[in-house]
Design an enzyme around this catalytic site. Structure first.
Site, PDB file in Angstrom:
ATOM      1  N   VAL A 235      15.174 -49.266  60.239  1.00 32.93           N
ATOM      2  CA  VAL A 235      13.969 -50.075  60.017  1.00 32.93           C
ATOM      3  C   VAL A 235      14.003 -51.386  60.786  1.00 32.93           C
ATOM      4  O   VAL A 235      13.028 -52.124  60.800  1.00 32.93           O
ATOM      5  CB  VAL A 235      13.729 -50.343  58.510  1.00 32.93           C
ATOM      6  CG1 VAL A 235      13.365 -49.055  57.803  1.00 32.93           C
ATOM      7  CG2 VAL A 235      14.937 -50.991  57.857  1.00 32.93           C
ATOM      8  N   GLY A 236      15.119 -51.678  61.428  1.00 31.96           N
ATOM      9  CA  GLY A 236      15.146 -52.906  62.216  1.00 31.96           C
ATOM     10  C   GLY A 236      16.545 -53.313  62.595  1.00 31.96           C
ATOM     11  O   GLY A 236      17.528 -52.677  62.207  1.00 31.96           O
TER      12      GLY A 236
ATOM     13  N   TYR B  11      22.424 -59.968  63.069  1.00 31.74           N
ATOM     14  CA  TYR B  11      23.842 -59.594  63.088  1.00 31.74           C
ATOM     15  C   TYR B  11      24.096 -58.116  62.834  1.00 31.74           C
ATOM     16  O   TYR B  11      25.216 -57.739  62.580  1.00 31.74           O
ATOM     17  CB  TYR B  11      24.601 -60.429  62.053  1.00 31.74           C
ATOM     18  CG  TYR B  11      24.453 -61.900  62.324  1.00 31.74           C
ATOM     19  CD1 TYR B  11      25.142 -62.506  63.376  1.00 31.74           C
ATOM     20  CD2 TYR B  11      23.585 -62.672  61.576  1.00 31.74           C
ATOM     21  CE1 TYR B  11      24.978 -63.846  63.652  1.00 31.74           C
ATOM     22  CE2 TYR B  11      23.423 -64.019  61.846  1.00 31.74           C
ATOM     23  CZ  TYR B  11      24.126 -64.598  62.885  1.00 31.74           C
ATOM     24  OH  TYR B  11      23.953 -65.917  63.157  1.00 31.74           O
ATOM     25  N   GLY B  12      23.085 -57.284  62.886  1.00 33.38           N
ATOM     26  CA  GLY B  12      23.375 -55.876  62.678  1.00 33.38           C
ATOM     27  C   GLY B  12      22.127 -55.032  62.488  1.00 33.38           C
ATOM     28  O   GLY B  12      21.018 -55.543  62.407  1.00 33.38           O
TER      29      GLY B  12
ATOM     30  N   VAL C  21      19.641 -52.362  60.460  1.00 31.81           N
ATOM     31  CA  VAL C  21      19.201 -52.201  59.076  1.00 31.81           C
ATOM     32  C   VAL C  21      18.561 -50.828  58.929  1.00 31.81           C
ATOM     33  O   VAL C  21      17.710 -50.436  59.734  1.00 31.81           O
ATOM     34  CB  VAL C  21      18.191 -53.296  58.669  1.00 31.81           C
ATOM     35  CG1 VAL C  21      17.825 -53.160  57.198  1.00 31.81           C
ATOM     36  CG2 VAL C  21      18.758 -54.687  58.948  1.00 31.81           C
TER      37      VAL C  21
ATOM     38  N   LYS D 134      22.392 -52.669  55.501  1.00 35.73           N
ATOM     39  CA  LYS D 134      22.593 -53.500  56.685  1.00 35.73           C
ATOM     40  C   LYS D 134      24.015 -53.288  57.185  1.00 35.73           C
ATOM     41  O   LYS D 134      24.982 -53.645  56.514  1.00 35.73           O
ATOM     42  CB  LYS D 134      22.351 -54.969  56.337  1.00 35.73           C
ATOM     43  CG  LYS D 134      22.437 -55.912  57.516  1.00 35.73           C
ATOM     44  CD  LYS D 134      22.014 -57.311  57.087  1.00 35.73           C
ATOM     45  CE  LYS D 134      22.051 -58.287  58.237  1.00 35.73           C
ATOM     46  NZ  LYS D 134      21.622 -59.627  57.821  1.00 35.73           N
TER      47      LYS D 134
ATOM     48  N   ASP E 297      16.770 -70.481  59.456  1.00 37.04           N
ATOM     49  CA  ASP E 297      16.162 -69.478  60.338  1.00 37.04           C
ATOM     50  C   ASP E 297      14.944 -68.842  59.663  1.00 37.04           C
ATOM     51  O   ASP E 297      14.744 -67.636  59.749  1.00 37.04           O
ATOM     52  CB  ASP E 297      17.204 -68.414  60.703  1.00 37.04           C
ATOM     53  CG  ASP E 297      16.767 -67.547  61.887  1.00 37.04           C
ATOM     54  OD1 ASP E 297      15.915 -68.001  62.673  1.00 37.04           O
ATOM     55  OD2 ASP E 297      17.264 -66.412  62.009  1.00 37.04           O
TER      56      ASP E 297
END
Length: 326
Positions: A34-35, A39-40, A42, A57, A159
């Site tokens: 999904v994305g 940092y990783g 998902v 994740k 962020d």
């Protein structure tokens, strides 16, 4: 990670450190990617034992000298503390192991949310539809509440952007995610690296190289998101740090020592073109007087003059929100 002054009871999270990737995949079935977070990757996944849909994740990070990926563990530590709030994405579980190359793999298991604010805004923009005014208001209230909770626990997000705000399409619930860059803050303020934040939502003090900053950096981001919810367009869409500053100065006026004491002493300050400030009402259409007042209070140049998230929740703009629902 610096010590947190307001320690809260940690959310119950089980940690598995044996069996690595194989073990995690015994427990969860990946359904779709999904994305990719900062940092990783998902994934939408199903917990085999219960059928529960979760967000998985997968994080593989360079390790420090002690063999611990510090950014991921910082995120875990913060999420354990912050998961108790309904406007922070809930960390359900954590699996840790090693892949074939001997690198540390972390699987962070989160509650699943079916969209995010970036996709939500984009869908309205593509359909040439404005987001309904009441929807903007309840999303903004939840965002302010979640940010106030983080700040009240001594955590800066650093962020905040639409992509990091997860949503439930049916209920319009909004939750803050991707706390990988978050920092706990103490008083006096610490020096922080300014290599953070997506440019469009980055506060001017960070763009100008301030080493000391605090909660107002998040409030600036919240203000930028507020304007984007109202118009379906980013308020300041720069493609470099200098361009980002020029976008801000062109719309809000070039700051000076009268408007923002100390601005000319910041490391990245130069002689910039002189623009006069525009009215926020000329820049952001579709907001009533209370909304514009709140937005102006969020987009103050001088950080100490920006409204706090807690005060924002008490602003008259939110008077007609049923706060018991959120």
């Amino acid at each position: 990670m610096a010590a947190l002054h307001h320690q809260a009871a940690a959310a119950p999270v089980t940690t598995t450190t044996d069996g690595g990737e194989l073990r995690a995949m015994d427990l969860y079935e990946k359904l779709e990617k999904v994305g990719e977070g900062t940092y990783g990757k998902v994934y939408k996944a199903r917990e085999k034992a219960t059928g529960r849909i979760v967000a998985l994740k997968k994080t593989r990070l360079p390790e420090d000298d002690e063999g611990v990926p510090p950014t991921a563990l910082r995120e875990v530590s913060l999420l354990r503390m912050l998961s108790q709030d309904s406007h922070v994405v809930r960390l359900l579980d954590l699996k840790q192991g090693q892949n074939k190359e001997g690198q540390t793999i972390l699987y962070l298991v989160f509650e699943y949310m079916d969209t995010d604010l970036k996709k939500f805004i984009r869908a309205h923009r593509q359909n040439l539809q404005k987001i309904p005014v009441p929807t903007v208001k309840i999303l903004m209230y939840q965002l302010c509440k979640g940010v106030a909770f983080c700040h009240g626990r001594g955590v800066l997000h650093r962020d905040l952007k639409p992509h990091n705000l997860l949503m439930d399409r049916k209920t319009m619930a909004l939750k803050i995610a991707d706390l990988g860059l978050s920092r706990s803050f103490t008083v006096p303020l610490k020096k922080y690296t300014h290599e953070i934040l997506t440019l469009w939502y980055r506060a001017p003090e960070v763009l100008l190289g301030a080493a000391h900053y605090s909660t107002p950096v998040d409030i600036w981001s919240v203000g930028c998101i507020f304007a984007e919810l109202a118009t379906n367009q980013p308020l300041f869409a720069g493609d470099s740090e200098v361009q980002q500053l020029l976008h801000i100065f062109k719309l809000l006026g070039t700051p000076n020592e009268q408007v923002w004491p100390g601005v000319s002493k910041l490391p990245n300050w130069h002689e910039y073109p002189q623009w006069n400030p525009s009215k926020v009402s000329d820049l952001v259409h579709g907001l009533d007087a209370d909304a514009l007042d709140l937005l102006e209070k969020m987009l103050q140049y001088e950080p100490s003059k920006r409204i706090s998230a807690k005060k924002a929740m008490e602003h008259p703009y939110f008077n007609d929100v049923n706060k018991e629902l959120y």
